[in-house]
Design an enzyme around this catalytic site. Sequence first.
Site, PDB file in Angstrom:
ATOM      1  N   ASP A   1     -47.060 -22.893  68.255  1.00 35.47           N
ATOM      2  CA  ASP A   1     -47.476 -23.224  67.031  1.00 35.47           C
ATOM      3  C   ASP A   1     -47.786 -21.931  66.331  1.00 35.47           C
ATOM      4  O   ASP A   1     -48.336 -22.219  65.154  1.00 35.47           O
ATOM      5  CB  ASP A   1     -48.584 -24.304  67.282  1.00 35.47           C
ATOM      6  CG  ASP A   1     -48.158 -25.700  67.624  1.00 35.47           C
ATOM      7  OD1 ASP A   1     -47.128 -25.956  67.226  1.00 35.47           O
ATOM      8  OD2 ASP A   1     -48.812 -26.081  68.619  1.00 35.47           O
TER       9      ASP A   1
ATOM     10  N   HIS B   1     -52.627 -22.104  76.313  1.00 38.29           N
ATOM     11  CA  HIS B   1     -51.792 -23.347  76.804  1.00 38.29           C
ATOM     12  C   HIS B   1     -52.354 -23.655  78.025  1.00 38.29           C
ATOM     13  O   HIS B   1     -52.654 -22.850  78.906  1.00 38.29           O
ATOM     14  CB  HIS B   1     -50.455 -22.882  76.681  1.00 38.29           C
ATOM     15  CG  HIS B   1     -49.418 -24.014  76.767  1.00 38.29           C
ATOM     16  ND1 HIS B   1     -49.081 -24.637  77.843  1.00 38.29           N
ATOM     17  CD2 HIS B   1     -48.606 -24.597  75.746  1.00 38.29           C
ATOM     18  CE1 HIS B   1     -48.361 -25.589  77.498  1.00 38.29           C
ATOM     19  NE2 HIS B   1     -48.221 -25.644  76.301  1.00 38.29           N
TER      20      HIS B   1
HETATM   21  N1  CMC Z   1     -59.365 -19.614  71.340  1.00 38.48           N
HETATM   22  C1  CMC Z   1     -60.637 -19.404  72.148  1.00 38.48           C
HETATM   23  N2  CMC Z   1     -60.714 -19.393  73.544  1.00 38.48           N
HETATM   24  C2  CMC Z   1     -59.961 -20.553  74.088  1.00 38.48           C
HETATM   25  C3  CMC Z   1     -58.693 -21.056  73.446  1.00 38.48           C
HETATM   26  C4  CMC Z   1     -58.744 -20.513  72.147  1.00 38.48           C
HETATM   27  N3  CMC Z   1     -57.465 -20.935  71.517  1.00 38.48           N
HETATM   28  N4  CMC Z   1     -57.950 -21.782  74.290  1.00 38.48           N
HETATM   29  C5  CMC Z   1     -58.618 -21.760  75.258  1.00 38.48           C
HETATM   30  N5  CMC Z   1     -59.974 -20.886  75.265  1.00 38.48           N
HETATM   31  C6  CMC Z   1     -60.860 -20.909  76.240  1.00 38.48           C
HETATM   32  C7  CMC Z   1     -61.967 -22.148  76.487  1.00 38.48           C
HETATM   33  O1  CMC Z   1     -62.878 -21.966  75.696  1.00 38.48           O
HETATM   34  C8  CMC Z   1     -62.129 -21.845  77.840  1.00 38.48           C
HETATM   35  O2  CMC Z   1     -63.136 -20.986  78.091  1.00 38.48           O
HETATM   36  P1  CMC Z   1     -64.019 -21.141  79.256  1.00 38.48           P
HETATM   37  O3  CMC Z   1     -63.280 -21.201  80.580  1.00 38.48           O
HETATM   38  O4  CMC Z   1     -65.148 -19.877  79.193  1.00 38.48           O
HETATM   39  O5  CMC Z   1     -64.686 -22.326  79.159  1.00 38.48           O
HETATM   40  C9  CMC Z   1     -60.660 -21.271  78.510  1.00 38.48           C
HETATM   41  O6  CMC Z   1     -60.238 -20.645  77.487  1.00 38.48           O
HETATM   42  C10 CMC Z   1     -60.039 -22.516  79.008  1.00 38.48           C
HETATM   43  O7  CMC Z   1     -59.580 -23.464  78.086  1.00 38.48           O
HETATM   44  P2  CMC Z   1     -59.596 -24.909  78.176  1.00 38.48           P
HETATM   45  O8  CMC Z   1     -59.764 -25.896  76.856  1.00 38.48           O
HETATM   46  O9  CMC Z   1     -60.271 -25.371  79.401  1.00 38.48           O
HETATM   47  O10 CMC Z   1     -57.999 -25.030  78.394  1.00 38.48           O
HETATM   48  P3  CMC Z   1     -57.173 -26.199  78.302  1.00 38.48           P
HETATM   49  O11 CMC Z   1     -55.782 -26.111  79.329  1.00 38.48           O
HETATM   50  O12 CMC Z   1     -57.654 -27.429  78.632  1.00 38.48           O
HETATM   51  O13 CMC Z   1     -56.432 -26.196  76.863  1.00 38.48           O
HETATM   52  C11 CMC Z   1     -55.489 -25.792  74.905  1.00 38.48           C
HETATM   53  C12 CMC Z   1     -55.434 -25.794  76.427  1.00 38.48           C
HETATM   54  C13 CMC Z   1     -54.019 -25.647  74.477  1.00 38.48           C
HETATM   55  C14 CMC Z   1     -55.908 -27.127  74.527  1.00 38.48           C
HETATM   56  C15 CMC Z   1     -56.405 -24.704  74.231  1.00 38.48           C
HETATM   57  O14 CMC Z   1     -55.971 -23.529  74.822  1.00 38.48           O
HETATM   58  C16 CMC Z   1     -56.462 -24.890  72.999  1.00 38.48           C
HETATM   59  O15 CMC Z   1     -57.464 -25.734  72.391  1.00 38.48           O
HETATM   60  N6  CMC Z   1     -55.739 -23.904  71.985  1.00 38.48           N
HETATM   61  C17 CMC Z   1     -55.760 -24.254  70.684  1.00 38.48           C
HETATM   62  C18 CMC Z   1     -55.054 -25.248  70.054  1.00 38.48           C
HETATM   63  C19 CMC Z   1     -53.444 -24.888  70.077  1.00 38.48           C
HETATM   64  O16 CMC Z   1     -53.073 -23.914  69.908  1.00 38.48           O
HETATM   65  N7  CMC Z   1     -52.886 -26.129  70.789  1.00 38.48           N
HETATM   66  C20 CMC Z   1     -51.226 -26.109  70.976  1.00 38.48           C
HETATM   67  C21 CMC Z   1     -51.045 -26.200  72.325  1.00 38.48           C
HETATM   68  S1  CMC Z   1     -49.122 -25.703  72.578  1.00 38.48           S
HETATM   69  C22 CMC Z   1     -48.288 -26.825  71.673  1.00 38.48           C
HETATM   70  C23 CMC Z   1     -48.521 -28.312  72.173  1.00 38.48           C
HETATM   71  O17 CMC Z   1     -48.799 -28.599  73.243  1.00 38.48           O
HETATM   72  O18 CMC Z   1     -48.520 -29.083  71.259  1.00 38.48           O
END
Ligand code: CMC
Length: 431
Positions: free
Chosen positions: A366, A308
Amino acid sequence: MTDSSKTATLTIDGKSFDLPLLSPTAGPDVIDIRKLYAEAGVFTYDPGYTSTASCDSTITYIDGAKGELLHRGYPIDQLAEKSHYLEVCYLLLYGELPKASDLEAFEATITRHTMIHEQMHNFFRGFRRDAHPMATMVGVVGAMSAFYHDSTDISDPRQREIASHRMIAKMPTIAAMAYKYSIGQPFVYPRNDLDYASNFLHMCFAVPAEQYEVDPILSRAMDRIFILHADHEQNASTSTVRLASSSGANPFACIAAGIACLWGPAHGGANQACLEMLKEIGSVERIPEFIARAKDKDDPFRLMGFGHRVYKNVDPRAKVMKQSADEVLDLLGIENNPVLQVAKELEKQALDDPYFADKKLFPNVDFYSGIILEAMGFPTSMFTPIFALSRTVGWISQWKEQLSDPAHKIGRPRQLYLGETARDYIDVEDR
Ligand code: CMC
Protein backbone atom coordinates in the site's frame (compact mmCIF):
# COMPACT_ATOMS: atom_id res chain seq x y z
CA MET A 1 1.50 -33.73 3.37
CA THR A 2 1.74 -35.75 6.62
CA ASP A 3 5.15 -36.97 7.66
CA SER A 4 4.30 -39.75 10.09
CA SER A 5 7.89 -40.01 11.29
CA LYS A 6 7.64 -36.62 13.00
CA THR A 7 5.53 -35.79 16.03
CA ALA A 8 5.41 -33.05 18.63
CA THR A 9 4.88 -34.07 22.24
CA LEU A 10 2.81 -31.98 24.60
CA THR A 11 3.06 -32.72 28.30
CA ILE A 12 0.31 -31.57 30.67
CA ASP A 13 0.63 -32.44 34.36
CA GLY A 14 3.05 -35.25 33.52
CA LYS A 15 0.78 -36.80 30.89
CA SER A 16 2.13 -36.76 27.33
CA PHE A 17 0.23 -36.40 24.08
CA ASP A 18 1.80 -37.04 20.69
CA LEU A 19 0.65 -34.63 18.02
CA PRO A 20 1.36 -35.30 14.33
CA LEU A 21 3.60 -32.85 12.47
CA LEU A 22 2.46 -32.03 8.96
CA SER A 23 5.14 -31.11 6.46
CA PRO A 24 4.19 -28.58 3.78
CA THR A 25 5.85 -28.38 0.34
CA ALA A 26 7.37 -25.09 1.56
CA GLY A 27 7.40 -23.26 4.88
CA PRO A 28 7.50 -24.39 8.50
CA ASP A 29 6.03 -27.67 9.75
CA VAL A 30 2.56 -27.51 11.25
CA ILE A 31 1.45 -29.24 14.45
CA ASP A 32 -1.87 -30.97 13.87
CA ILE A 33 -3.95 -30.21 16.97
CA ARG A 34 -7.31 -31.29 15.59
CA LYS A 35 -7.70 -34.09 18.15
CA LEU A 36 -6.13 -32.15 21.03
CA TYR A 37 -9.34 -31.18 22.81
CA ALA A 38 -10.86 -34.63 22.43
CA GLU A 39 -7.72 -36.32 23.78
CA ALA A 40 -6.24 -33.82 26.23
CA GLY A 41 -9.25 -31.62 27.08
CA VAL A 42 -7.40 -28.35 26.36
CA PHE A 43 -7.66 -25.66 23.70
CA THR A 44 -4.85 -23.65 22.15
CA TYR A 45 -4.83 -19.86 22.52
CA ASP A 46 -3.78 -17.71 19.56
CA PRO A 47 -5.67 -14.45 19.15
CA GLY A 48 -4.82 -12.85 15.81
CA TYR A 49 -3.74 -16.31 14.57
CA THR A 50 -0.05 -15.45 14.74
CA SER A 51 0.90 -19.15 14.95
CA THR A 52 -2.12 -20.89 13.49
CA ALA A 53 -2.62 -22.41 10.03
CA SER A 54 -6.39 -22.26 9.52
CA CYS A 55 -6.47 -24.51 6.44
CA ASP A 56 -4.32 -26.22 3.85
CA SER A 57 -4.00 -24.56 0.47
CA THR A 58 -2.14 -24.92 -2.82
CA ILE A 59 -2.75 -21.41 -4.15
CA THR A 60 -0.30 -18.88 -2.72
CA TYR A 61 2.93 -19.17 -0.76
CA ILE A 62 4.66 -16.37 1.17
CA ASP A 63 8.11 -16.59 2.70
CA GLY A 64 7.99 -13.55 4.97
CA ALA A 65 11.67 -13.71 5.94
CA LYS A 66 12.85 -13.80 2.32
CA GLY A 67 10.18 -11.41 1.05
CA GLU A 68 8.92 -14.00 -1.44
CA LEU A 69 5.41 -14.31 -2.87
CA LEU A 70 4.46 -17.16 -5.19
CA HIS A 71 1.15 -17.84 -6.92
CA ARG A 72 0.90 -21.54 -7.77
CA GLY A 73 4.71 -21.47 -7.55
CA TYR A 74 5.27 -18.51 -9.88
CA PRO A 75 7.06 -15.46 -8.37
CA ILE A 76 4.95 -12.30 -8.24
CA ASP A 77 7.60 -10.15 -9.93
CA GLN A 78 7.64 -12.50 -12.96
CA LEU A 79 3.85 -12.46 -13.15
CA ALA A 80 3.77 -8.66 -12.85
CA GLU A 81 6.33 -8.31 -15.61
CA LYS A 82 5.34 -11.04 -18.06
CA SER A 83 1.71 -11.95 -17.47
CA HIS A 84 -1.55 -10.04 -17.41
CA TYR A 85 -4.37 -10.00 -14.90
CA LEU A 86 -6.81 -12.42 -16.55
CA GLU A 87 -4.03 -14.94 -17.07
CA VAL A 88 -3.17 -14.63 -13.36
CA CYS A 89 -6.87 -15.09 -12.58
CA TYR A 90 -6.86 -18.33 -14.57
CA LEU A 91 -3.70 -19.46 -12.78
CA LEU A 92 -5.16 -18.78 -9.34
CA LEU A 93 -8.50 -20.39 -10.15
CA TYR A 94 -7.31 -23.48 -12.02
CA GLY A 95 -3.76 -24.05 -10.76
CA GLU A 96 -1.79 -23.84 -14.04
CA LEU A 97 -0.94 -21.20 -16.61
CA PRO A 98 -3.46 -21.58 -19.44
CA LYS A 99 -2.71 -22.81 -22.95
CA ALA A 100 -3.48 -20.10 -25.54
CA SER A 101 -6.86 -21.64 -26.43
CA ASP A 102 -7.87 -21.98 -22.76
CA LEU A 103 -6.91 -18.38 -22.10
CA GLU A 104 -8.89 -17.19 -25.09
CA ALA A 105 -11.96 -19.10 -23.92
CA PHE A 106 -11.56 -17.82 -20.35
CA GLU A 107 -11.18 -14.21 -21.49
CA ALA A 108 -14.25 -14.55 -23.70
CA THR A 109 -16.28 -15.92 -20.79
CA ILE A 110 -15.23 -13.16 -18.40
CA THR A 111 -15.85 -10.50 -21.03
CA ARG A 112 -19.37 -11.78 -21.67
CA HIS A 113 -20.29 -11.51 -17.99
CA THR A 114 -19.28 -7.88 -17.38
CA MET A 115 -22.76 -6.28 -17.48
CA ILE A 116 -24.82 -6.30 -14.32
CA HIS A 117 -28.56 -6.92 -14.09
CA GLU A 118 -30.22 -3.68 -15.20
CA GLN A 119 -32.41 -3.60 -12.10
CA MET A 120 -29.27 -3.28 -9.98
CA HIS A 121 -28.98 0.28 -11.28
CA ASN A 122 -31.99 1.14 -9.13
CA PHE A 123 -30.31 -0.47 -6.17
CA PHE A 124 -27.28 1.80 -6.66
CA ARG A 125 -29.52 4.84 -6.79
CA GLY A 126 -30.78 4.08 -3.27
CA PHE A 127 -27.42 5.04 -1.79
CA ARG A 128 -26.54 8.56 -0.69
CA ARG A 129 -24.26 10.27 -3.21
CA ASP A 130 -21.62 10.85 -0.55
CA ALA A 131 -21.46 7.16 0.44
CA HIS A 132 -17.92 5.76 0.42
CA PRO A 133 -17.62 3.50 -2.66
CA MET A 134 -16.62 0.62 -0.34
CA ALA A 135 -19.94 1.00 1.51
CA THR A 136 -21.73 0.81 -1.82
CA MET A 137 -19.68 -2.21 -2.89
CA VAL A 138 -20.39 -4.18 0.30
CA GLY A 139 -24.11 -3.59 -0.26
CA VAL A 140 -24.22 -4.20 -4.00
CA VAL A 141 -22.07 -7.34 -3.98
CA GLY A 142 -24.16 -8.76 -1.11
CA ALA A 143 -27.26 -7.96 -3.15
CA MET A 144 -25.98 -9.99 -6.12
CA SER A 145 -27.41 -13.07 -4.40
CA ALA A 146 -30.82 -11.46 -4.83
CA PHE A 147 -30.23 -11.05 -8.58
CA TYR A 148 -28.35 -14.20 -9.60
CA HIS A 149 -30.35 -17.02 -8.01
CA ASP A 150 -29.10 -19.44 -10.64
CA SER A 151 -25.55 -19.40 -9.24
CA THR A 152 -26.09 -19.57 -5.50
CA ASP A 153 -26.35 -23.36 -5.09
CA ILE A 154 -22.89 -24.16 -3.78
CA SER A 155 -23.44 -27.91 -4.04
CA ASP A 156 -23.52 -27.61 -7.85
CA PRO A 157 -19.99 -27.29 -9.35
CA ARG A 158 -21.36 -25.61 -12.49
CA GLN A 159 -23.14 -22.94 -10.43
CA ARG A 160 -19.95 -22.38 -8.43
CA GLU A 161 -18.08 -21.88 -11.70
CA ILE A 162 -20.64 -19.40 -13.02
CA ALA A 163 -20.63 -17.45 -9.74
CA SER A 164 -16.81 -17.28 -9.92
CA HIS A 165 -16.84 -15.94 -13.46
CA ARG A 166 -19.64 -13.52 -12.68
CA MET A 167 -17.81 -12.00 -9.76
CA ILE A 168 -14.48 -11.59 -11.55
CA ALA A 169 -16.31 -10.07 -14.52
CA LYS A 170 -18.74 -7.80 -12.69
CA MET A 171 -16.55 -6.43 -9.92
CA PRO A 172 -14.93 -3.74 -12.15
CA THR A 173 -18.42 -2.73 -13.35
CA ILE A 174 -19.64 -2.45 -9.75
CA ALA A 175 -16.55 -0.53 -8.57
CA ALA A 176 -16.79 1.88 -11.52
CA MET A 177 -20.51 2.39 -10.94
CA ALA A 178 -19.89 3.11 -7.25
CA TYR A 179 -17.41 5.78 -8.38
CA LYS A 180 -19.64 7.29 -11.07
CA TYR A 181 -22.55 7.44 -8.65
CA SER A 182 -20.42 9.22 -6.03
CA ILE A 183 -19.49 11.98 -8.49
CA GLY A 184 -22.94 12.32 -10.01
CA GLN A 185 -22.01 11.11 -13.48
CA PRO A 186 -24.00 8.59 -15.54
CA PHE A 187 -23.03 4.94 -15.34
CA VAL A 188 -20.87 3.79 -18.27
CA TYR A 189 -21.62 0.31 -19.62
CA PRO A 190 -18.76 -2.16 -20.08
CA ARG A 191 -17.21 -2.52 -23.52
CA ASN A 192 -16.38 -6.01 -24.70
CA ASP A 193 -13.80 -4.83 -27.24
CA LEU A 194 -11.52 -3.62 -24.43
CA ASP A 195 -9.25 -5.70 -22.24
CA TYR A 196 -10.09 -6.05 -18.53
CA ALA A 197 -8.01 -3.10 -17.26
CA SER A 198 -8.87 -0.78 -20.18
CA ASN A 199 -12.54 -1.55 -19.76
CA PHE A 200 -12.35 -0.60 -16.08
CA LEU A 201 -10.61 2.70 -16.88
CA HIS A 202 -13.20 3.38 -19.56
CA MET A 203 -16.10 2.73 -17.17
CA CYS A 204 -14.48 5.07 -14.61
CA PHE A 205 -13.38 7.94 -16.81
CA ALA A 206 -15.54 7.99 -19.96
CA VAL A 207 -18.65 10.18 -20.19
CA PRO A 208 -21.40 9.75 -22.78
CA ALA A 209 -20.82 13.28 -24.11
CA GLU A 210 -17.44 12.62 -25.65
CA GLN A 211 -15.03 9.97 -26.92
CA TYR A 212 -12.59 8.59 -24.34
CA GLU A 213 -9.41 6.89 -25.50
CA VAL A 214 -7.79 4.60 -22.94
CA ASP A 215 -4.11 5.44 -22.49
CA PRO A 216 -2.15 2.16 -22.94
CA ILE A 217 0.37 3.30 -20.29
CA LEU A 218 -2.41 3.66 -17.74
CA SER A 219 -4.02 0.42 -18.83
CA ARG A 220 -0.77 -1.53 -18.33
CA ALA A 221 -0.20 0.16 -14.94
CA MET A 222 -3.78 -0.66 -13.90
CA ASP A 223 -3.36 -4.28 -14.95
CA ARG A 224 -0.16 -4.53 -12.92
CA ILE A 225 -1.90 -3.11 -9.85
CA PHE A 226 -4.62 -5.76 -10.30
CA ILE A 227 -1.97 -8.51 -10.49
CA LEU A 228 -0.12 -7.28 -7.40
CA HIS A 229 -3.30 -7.45 -5.31
CA ALA A 230 -4.74 -10.67 -6.76
CA ASP A 231 -4.17 -12.99 -3.79
CA HIS A 232 -2.25 -13.12 -0.52
CA GLU A 233 -2.98 -16.47 1.15
CA GLN A 234 -4.92 -16.45 4.44
CA ASN A 235 -5.04 -12.68 5.15
CA ALA A 236 -7.91 -11.19 7.18
CA SER A 237 -10.38 -10.70 4.30
CA THR A 238 -9.65 -14.09 2.74
CA SER A 239 -10.06 -15.78 6.11
CA THR A 240 -13.34 -13.88 6.47
CA VAL A 241 -14.52 -15.23 3.12
CA ARG A 242 -13.54 -18.77 4.13
CA LEU A 243 -15.25 -18.47 7.53
CA ALA A 244 -18.43 -17.06 5.98
CA SER A 245 -18.38 -19.80 3.36
CA SER A 246 -17.83 -22.54 5.96
CA SER A 247 -21.47 -22.19 7.03
CA GLY A 248 -22.62 -22.85 3.46
CA ALA A 249 -23.43 -19.19 2.72
CA ASN A 250 -23.80 -18.25 -0.95
CA PRO A 251 -20.71 -16.93 -2.79
CA PHE A 252 -21.95 -13.34 -3.19
CA ALA A 253 -22.62 -13.05 0.54
CA CYS A 254 -19.14 -14.46 1.28
CA ILE A 255 -17.37 -11.99 -1.03
CA ALA A 256 -19.39 -9.11 0.45
CA ALA A 257 -18.07 -10.20 3.87
CA GLY A 258 -14.52 -10.16 2.45
CA ILE A 259 -15.02 -6.64 1.09
CA ALA A 260 -16.26 -5.46 4.49
CA CYS A 261 -13.15 -6.85 6.19
CA LEU A 262 -10.80 -5.44 3.55
CA TRP A 263 -12.10 -1.93 4.18
CA GLY A 264 -10.30 -1.49 7.52
CA PRO A 265 -7.15 0.70 7.63
CA ALA A 266 -5.00 -2.14 8.97
CA HIS A 267 -5.80 -4.09 5.77
CA GLY A 268 -6.95 -2.79 2.36
CA GLY A 269 -7.93 0.62 3.69
CA ALA A 270 -4.22 1.33 4.24
CA ASN A 271 -3.73 2.54 0.64
CA GLN A 272 -6.16 5.42 1.15
CA ALA A 273 -4.79 6.12 4.65
CA CYS A 274 -1.21 6.03 3.32
CA LEU A 275 -1.72 8.63 0.59
CA GLU A 276 -3.60 10.84 3.04
CA MET A 277 -0.67 10.49 5.46
CA LEU A 278 1.91 11.33 2.76
CA LYS A 279 -0.06 14.45 1.89
CA GLU A 280 -0.39 15.41 5.53
CA ILE A 281 3.39 15.12 5.90
CA GLY A 282 3.54 17.37 2.86
CA SER A 283 7.26 18.06 2.71
CA VAL A 284 10.51 16.21 3.29
CA GLU A 285 11.35 18.52 6.23
CA ARG A 286 8.39 17.25 8.25
CA ILE A 287 9.31 13.54 7.94
CA PRO A 288 11.31 13.32 11.22
CA GLU A 289 8.28 14.65 13.13
CA PHE A 290 6.07 11.83 11.75
CA ILE A 291 8.72 9.17 12.29
CA ALA A 292 9.00 10.32 15.91
CA ARG A 293 5.21 10.07 16.26
CA ALA A 294 5.18 6.54 14.78
CA LYS A 295 7.78 5.49 17.38
CA ASP A 296 6.00 7.13 20.31
CA LYS A 297 4.20 4.48 22.36
CA ASP A 298 1.73 7.09 23.65
CA ASP A 299 0.74 8.18 20.14
CA PRO A 300 -1.60 5.83 18.21
CA PHE A 301 -0.16 7.10 14.89
CA ARG A 302 1.48 4.44 12.70
CA LEU A 303 3.29 4.82 9.40
CA MET A 304 0.61 3.65 7.00
CA GLY A 305 1.88 1.37 4.23
CA PHE A 306 4.57 0.13 6.60
CA GLY A 307 4.82 -3.20 8.41
CA HIS A 308 3.23 -6.55 7.74
CA ARG A 309 2.18 -9.56 9.77
CA VAL A 310 4.01 -11.99 7.49
CA TYR A 311 6.74 -10.01 5.69
CA LYS A 312 9.76 -9.37 7.88
CA ASN A 313 11.62 -8.22 4.78
CA VAL A 314 10.65 -6.03 1.85
CA ASP A 315 7.18 -6.84 0.54
CA PRO A 316 7.97 -8.00 -3.04
CA ARG A 317 4.80 -6.25 -4.23
CA ALA A 318 6.09 -2.94 -2.85
CA LYS A 319 9.29 -3.33 -4.91
CA VAL A 320 7.30 -3.69 -8.14
CA MET A 321 4.91 -0.92 -7.09
CA LYS A 322 7.77 1.51 -6.42
CA GLN A 323 9.28 0.81 -9.83
CA SER A 324 5.85 1.15 -11.41
CA ALA A 325 5.26 4.52 -9.67
CA ASP A 326 8.50 5.84 -11.16
CA GLU A 327 7.62 4.52 -14.63
CA VAL A 328 4.04 5.75 -14.66
CA LEU A 329 4.83 9.24 -13.41
CA ASP A 330 7.70 9.44 -15.88
CA LEU A 331 5.57 8.27 -18.80
CA LEU A 332 2.80 10.68 -17.84
CA GLY A 333 5.36 13.46 -17.76
CA ILE A 334 4.76 14.18 -14.07
CA GLU A 335 8.10 15.49 -12.81
CA ASN A 336 9.11 15.98 -9.20
CA ASN A 337 5.85 14.71 -7.76
CA PRO A 338 6.05 16.01 -4.15
CA VAL A 339 4.13 13.05 -2.71
CA LEU A 340 6.50 10.57 -4.39
CA GLN A 341 9.45 12.55 -3.06
CA VAL A 342 8.03 12.42 0.48
CA ALA A 343 7.34 8.69 0.10
CA LYS A 344 10.87 7.87 -1.06
CA GLU A 345 12.52 9.97 1.64
CA LEU A 346 10.19 8.59 4.30
CA GLU A 347 11.05 5.04 3.24
CA LYS A 348 14.76 5.86 3.37
CA GLN A 349 14.64 7.53 6.78
CA ALA A 350 12.44 4.81 8.28
CA LEU A 351 14.68 2.02 6.98
CA ASP A 352 17.72 3.79 8.49
CA ASP A 353 15.98 4.08 11.85
CA PRO A 354 16.73 1.34 14.42
CA TYR A 355 13.05 1.28 15.56
CA PHE A 356 11.86 0.10 12.14
CA ALA A 357 14.93 -2.07 11.52
CA ASP A 358 14.61 -3.87 14.88
CA LYS A 359 10.91 -4.52 14.40
CA LYS A 360 11.51 -5.53 10.76
CA LEU A 361 9.04 -2.97 9.43
CA PHE A 362 9.29 -2.42 5.67
CA PRO A 363 7.06 -0.72 3.08
CA ASN A 364 4.14 -2.92 2.06
CA VAL A 365 2.00 -3.04 -1.10
CA ASP A 366 0.00 0.00 0.00
CA PHE A 367 2.97 2.36 0.31
CA TYR A 368 3.35 3.31 -3.35
CA SER A 369 0.07 2.16 -4.92
CA GLY A 370 -1.85 5.34 -3.98
CA ILE A 371 0.67 7.52 -5.76
CA ILE A 372 0.10 5.62 -9.01
CA LEU A 373 -3.67 5.56 -8.60
CA GLU A 374 -3.79 9.28 -7.92
CA ALA A 375 -1.63 9.99 -10.97
CA MET A 376 -4.12 7.95 -12.98
CA GLY A 377 -6.93 10.23 -11.83
CA PHE A 378 -8.55 8.21 -9.03
CA PRO A 379 -9.69 9.90 -5.81
CA THR A 380 -8.38 8.30 -2.59
CA SER A 381 -11.83 6.83 -1.84
CA MET A 382 -11.44 4.56 -4.90
CA PHE A 383 -8.15 3.01 -3.79
CA THR A 384 -9.68 0.35 -1.56
CA PRO A 385 -12.46 -0.55 -4.06
CA ILE A 386 -9.68 -1.15 -6.62
CA PHE A 387 -7.95 -3.43 -4.11
CA ALA A 388 -11.28 -5.22 -3.60
CA LEU A 389 -11.86 -5.80 -7.29
CA SER A 390 -8.31 -7.09 -7.74
CA ARG A 391 -8.55 -9.40 -4.70
CA THR A 392 -11.89 -10.88 -5.79
CA VAL A 393 -10.13 -13.61 -7.77
CA GLY A 394 -8.08 -14.54 -4.70
CA TRP A 395 -11.17 -14.73 -2.51
CA ILE A 396 -12.99 -16.76 -5.17
CA SER A 397 -10.08 -19.16 -5.69
CA GLN A 398 -9.77 -19.78 -1.95
CA TRP A 399 -13.55 -20.20 -1.64
CA LYS A 400 -13.55 -22.68 -4.53
CA GLU A 401 -10.63 -24.60 -3.01
CA GLN A 402 -12.37 -24.77 0.35
CA LEU A 403 -15.62 -26.08 -1.10
CA SER A 404 -13.90 -28.70 -3.22
CA ASP A 405 -12.29 -30.19 -0.09
CA PRO A 406 -14.66 -33.00 0.99
CA ALA A 407 -13.36 -32.69 4.58
CA HIS A 408 -14.25 -29.01 5.00
CA LYS A 409 -16.39 -28.15 8.01
CA ILE A 410 -17.86 -25.08 9.63
CA GLY A 411 -15.26 -22.80 11.20
CA ARG A 412 -15.91 -22.54 14.90
CA PRO A 413 -13.08 -21.16 17.07
CA ARG A 414 -13.24 -21.58 20.85
CA GLN A 415 -12.25 -19.08 23.52
CA LEU A 416 -10.38 -18.50 26.74
CA TYR A 417 -13.34 -17.50 28.93
CA LEU A 418 -12.51 -14.88 31.56
CA GLY A 419 -16.03 -13.78 32.52
CA GLU A 420 -18.19 -14.55 35.55
CA THR A 421 -18.91 -18.16 36.43
CA ALA A 422 -22.53 -19.24 36.98
CA ARG A 423 -24.44 -17.06 39.46
CA ASP A 424 -28.07 -16.68 40.43
CA TYR A 425 -30.33 -14.06 38.87
CA ILE A 426 -31.13 -11.14 41.22
CA ASP A 427 -34.51 -9.41 41.00
CA VAL A 428 -34.25 -5.78 39.88
CA GLU A 429 -35.38 -4.33 43.24
CA ASP A 430 -32.66 -6.26 45.06
CA ARG A 431 -29.66 -5.10 42.92
N1 CMC B 1 4.33 2.13 12.25
C1 CMC B 1 4.89 2.12 13.48
N2 CMC B 1 5.01 1.02 14.25
C2 CMC B 1 4.54 -0.12 13.76
C3 CMC B 1 3.93 -0.20 12.49
C4 CMC B 1 3.84 0.97 11.73
N3 CMC B 1 3.27 0.95 10.53
N4 CMC B 1 3.56 -1.47 12.27
C5 CMC B 1 3.90 -2.17 13.34
N5 CMC B 1 4.49 -1.36 14.26
C6 CMC B 1 5.06 -1.77 15.55
C7 CMC B 1 3.95 -1.95 16.59
O1 CMC B 1 3.73 -0.79 17.33
C8 CMC B 1 4.53 -3.06 17.42
O2 CMC B 1 5.46 -2.52 18.32
P1 CMC B 1 5.65 -3.19 19.79
O3 CMC B 1 6.14 -4.58 19.55
O4 CMC B 1 6.67 -2.30 20.44
O5 CMC B 1 4.31 -3.12 20.45
C9 CMC B 1 5.31 -3.93 16.43
O6 CMC B 1 5.65 -3.05 15.37
C10 CMC B 1 4.49 -5.10 15.87
O7 CMC B 1 3.27 -4.58 15.40
P2 CMC B 1 1.90 -5.40 15.49
O8 CMC B 1 0.76 -4.44 15.38
O9 CMC B 1 1.92 -6.31 16.66
O10 CMC B 1 2.04 -6.26 14.17
P3 CMC B 1 0.85 -6.97 13.39
O11 CMC B 1 1.47 -8.08 12.65
O12 CMC B 1 -0.26 -7.31 14.32
O13 CMC B 1 0.29 -5.83 12.40
C11 CMC B 1 0.01 -4.45 10.50
C12 CMC B 1 0.62 -5.77 11.05
C13 CMC B 1 0.11 -4.46 8.99
C14 CMC B 1 -1.47 -4.36 10.89
C15 CMC B 1 0.82 -3.26 11.10
O14 CMC B 1 2.16 -3.33 10.70
C16 CMC B 1 0.19 -1.91 10.72
O15 CMC B 1 -0.73 -1.43 11.41
N6 CMC B 1 0.69 -1.28 9.61
C17 CMC B 1 0.10 -0.04 9.11
C18 CMC B 1 -1.15 -0.36 8.31
C19 CMC B 1 -0.82 -0.98 6.96
O16 CMC B 1 0.04 -0.49 6.22
N7 CMC B 1 -1.57 -2.04 6.61
C20 CMC B 1 -1.42 -2.70 5.29
C21 CMC B 1 -0.87 -4.08 5.41
S1 CMC B 1 -0.39 -4.80 3.83
C22 CMC B 1 -1.82 -4.85 2.87
C23 CMC B 1 -2.98 -5.55 3.48
O17 CMC B 1 -2.88 -6.42 4.33
O18 CMC B 1 -4.09 -5.24 3.07
